[in-house]
Design an enzyme around this catalytic site. Structure first.
Site: not given
Ligand SMILES: *Cc1c(COP(=O)(O)O)cnc(C)c1O
Length: 357
Positions: A101, A170, A194
């Site tokens: 990511w 993030d 998540k």
């Molecule tokens: C799943 C995830 C993403 C992607 O998220 P989307 O909502 O599918 O765009 C980005 N960063 C991390 C750390 C993730 O676990």
């Protein structure tokens, strides 16, 4: 019977939240209308948005001067919005590359600006968190990923910035799992699916005063100030995802808040990692000091046992345990809503495998 859901995302939500959500889909607030067929400008939905934002602020102790938004487009759209809103047209940014990511965030950034990697763990298939680096002072911002969902590593100490450099993170896969000091960050974003709710909305926490400083013409929908000025309702918000996120945050508050869940999360992680370390049939994938308390990656020491182990955990009602294709093996995602008992069931199957061997 409900499965023990170790899915990495979309992930397990509290059962009581699913029940409340299904009720609201049929008849919301006794309106004899569904939550998903009323105006987002109705007072009933505005109350949901207000409550969801207030719960985020309360649970994470968000200081004054920050806005809370529920946007669409996933965390993946934030890879782009970060750059658009934080990088000056003539500026530079630094990224820490700790997995798939953060790599995608980096790639998106490099399409738009002068972005360099100041630390990476790519040399060992992202099995550790780089340390001992310093962020240059002349960059507009530093971006990192607090928990690496696929590789099972996590920053237990956050990187520091100095001077005017902003810090962007993030936190998709560990937001609300542990106490954080929001005041150290300028931008935090997290896809809901998540640890906060269903797919369809992305939480953004942003320090207001950093905006409007890039000298860049930002498309309306990608400009945080658009959404801040309209209370996260510039366009139709994803009402269902926000409502279920609100319910999940209420559940979290009722269950001791972030501080309370952090203790449970630590207990779950310790239970599983200690079995991985004790049981000669298993070994962990991530460097021990960088292990994630959300996504536990591990492999069998003897591949010939795979079929037997897969049958054992499937028979025990476990779901979502297969590792990501780039790592292999197994990944147990033990997010907030996964109870300790589910981890115990997994540990029991690991001990069962040992007895059979
Ligand atoms: C799943 C995830 C993403 C992607 O998220 P989307 O909502 O599918 O765009 C980005 N960063 C991390 C750390 C993730 O676990």
């Amino acid at each position: 019977m409900k499965k023990h859901n170790f899915s990495a995302g979309p992930c397990i939500l509290p059962q009581e939240v699913l029940q409340q959500a299904s009720q609201a889909v049929l008849n919301f607030n006794d309106l004899n209308l569904s939550l998903i067929e009323i105006s987002h400008r109705s007072k009933d939905f505005i109350a949901v948005m207000d409550k969801a934002q207030a719960l985020v602020k309360e649970l994470l102790n968000v200081p004054e001067g920050y806005s809370v938004l529920f946007l669409q487009g996933g965390a993946s759209t934030q890879f782009l919005m970060t750059v658009m809103n934080l990088l000056k047209t003539t500026g530079k940014a630094s990224y820490i590359n700790t997995g798939a990511w953060s790599g995608k965030a980096l790639k998106e950034g490099q399409k738009l600006g002068d972005i360099s990697v100041i630390a990476s763990s790519k040399d060992k298939n992202f099995s550790y968190i780089p340390k001992g680096f310093t962020c240059p002072e002349d960059v507009d911002y530093l971006h990192f990923t607090s928990n690496n969902t696929i590789f099972g590593t996590q920053f237990h100490e956050f990187p520091k910035v100095s001077g005017d450099t902003l810090l962007a993170c993030d936190m998709s896969s560990d937001i609300f799992s542990r106490k954080i000091d929001v005041s150290k960050f300028d931008l935090i974003y997290a896809g809901a699916q998540k640890n906060m709710g269903p797919a369809g909305t992305t939480l953004v926490i942003i320090k207001d005063e950093i905006l409007n400083k890039t000298g860049r013409e930002i498309p309306t929908m990608l400009d945080y100030t658009t959404h801040i000025s309209k209370g996260s309702m510039f366009n139709t918000p994803p009402v269902f995802a926000i409502y279920v996120s609100m319910l999940t945050l209420e559940w979290l508050k009722k269950n001791g808040g972030v501080e309370g869940i952090e203790k449970v999360n630590t207990a779950k992680a310790e239970l599983l990692y200690s079995e991985i370390d004790r049981n000669p049939l298993f070994k962990g994938v991530a460097a021990i000091e960088d292990r994630s308390k959300m996504n536990v990656t591990f492999v069998l020491t003897d591949d010939s046992k795979q079929e037997t182990f897969d049958k054992l955990w499937n028979d025990a009602g476990i779901s979502g345990l297969n590792g990501h294709r780039s790592v292999g093996g197994y990944r147990a995602s033990i997010y907030n809503a996964l109870p300790l008992e589910s981890v115990q069931v997994l540990v029991n199957t690991m001990q069962e495998l040992e007895k059979l061997s």
